[in-house]
Design an enzyme around this catalytic site. Sequence first.
Site, PDB file in Angstrom:
ATOM      1  CE  LYS A   1      -2.898   2.668   3.189  1.00  0.00           C
ATOM      2  NZ  LYS A   1      -3.861   2.659   4.294  1.00  0.00           N
TER       3      LYS A   1
ATOM      4  N   GLY B   1      -8.150   8.268  10.211  1.00  0.00           N
ATOM      5  CA  GLY B   1      -8.440   8.298  11.644  1.00  0.00           C
ATOM      6  C   GLY B   1      -9.459   9.339  12.064  1.00  0.00           C
TER       7      GLY B   1
ATOM      8  CB  ALA C   1      -8.291   6.856   4.979  1.00  0.00           C
ATOM      9  N   GLY C   2     -10.878   7.065   6.930  1.00  0.00           N
ATOM     10  CA  GLY C   2     -11.962   7.972   7.273  1.00  0.00           C
ATOM     11  C   GLY C   2     -13.294   7.311   7.606  1.00  0.00           C
TER      12      GLY C   2
ATOM     13  CG  ASN D   1      -6.304   0.479  12.044  1.00  0.00           C
ATOM     14  OD1 ASN D   1      -6.702   0.119  13.143  1.00  0.00           O
ATOM     15  ND2 ASN D   1      -5.021   0.502  11.792  1.00  0.00           N
ATOM     16  CB  THR D   2      -9.301   4.579  13.587  1.00  0.00           C
ATOM     17  OG1 THR D   2      -7.998   4.740  13.009  1.00  0.00           O
ATOM     18  CG2 THR D   2      -9.316   5.249  14.937  1.00  0.00           C
TER      19      THR D   2
END
Lengths: 68, 255
Positions: free
Chosen positions: B96, B157, B183-184, B205-206
């Site tokens: 990535k 995040g 992301a996001g 992830n987050t």
Amino acid sequence: MTITIDLNGNSHEIPSDVGNVQQLLENLNLADRILIVELNKEIVPKDAYDTPIKDRDQIEIIHFVGGG
Amino acid sequence: MLKIADKTFSSRLLLGTGKYPSFETQKEAVRVSESEILTFAVRRMNIFEPSQPNFLEQLDLSKYTLLPNTAGAKTAEEAVRIAKLAKASGLCDMVKVEIIGCDHSLLPDPVETLRATEMLLEEGFIVLPYTSDDVVLARRLCEMGVHAIMPGASPIGSGRGILNPLNLSFIIEQSNVPVIIDAGIGSPKDAAYAMELGADAVLLNTAVSEAKDPVKMAIAMKLAIEAGRLGYEAGRMPERDYAVASSPMEGLLPN
């Protein structure tokens, strides 16, 4: 007798009978870990762990950590 | 099935491995998510405390495809160095590309991302660049021959969800490789929305690791992605400005 290497940014003394990358990993108790070795900014492939280590060599030991 | 280069996956959820409250929680979250692709970062080992547990070393690596990121790189050359280190592990050939161009927003640097992508494709990597939602940049990356494109929904995040669905739909429409919304993502509705837009997969992830109950959220994300994908394949009804009764107008009872 010892030699001094730059290990992950720290000056580190190892016994002079630690002659190659494989022996260094054993000396550090890292031989069975998942890691990658860079010697003087060049990647050391796993089949080349008999590459000799000399005084003042710069060694980076790198691994995978959590990330997104 | 999700197909990236020559690899196929049943799961359309890619999971990041950062910031979990504990390894036990993380292991369980990964298991219930049914993810098959896990992202990792590449870092200097803390040699002088080698007994520290390492998540990757606790995984059954036959079950997962590793997707190392180049996070930490600010230039194409740094990203290529990280990618080569990751590949030298012998555990992965995908990368990535993540080259941050702004410390505040963590938005990717488009110029360095393009350069790194070109260099890594030349080196034979399976390349998945993380990009902004720029439609033209995405097209240029596709033309270069990337194996998937990973536009962000909103800053890494931030959990703000999909800020520009129109751009993401344009990217999805024009792309000849899988589009992974990265992301996001903040909540299951964001993940479902990404899939309803026609994305091939979601990387998050987050949203899981910082949930109050990461294991439950991992299940929620898996289900949301499945629901969104099914909804996309089913084809949603048209939107209208005014109501249309669902019950028949014939046979109304007399007053």
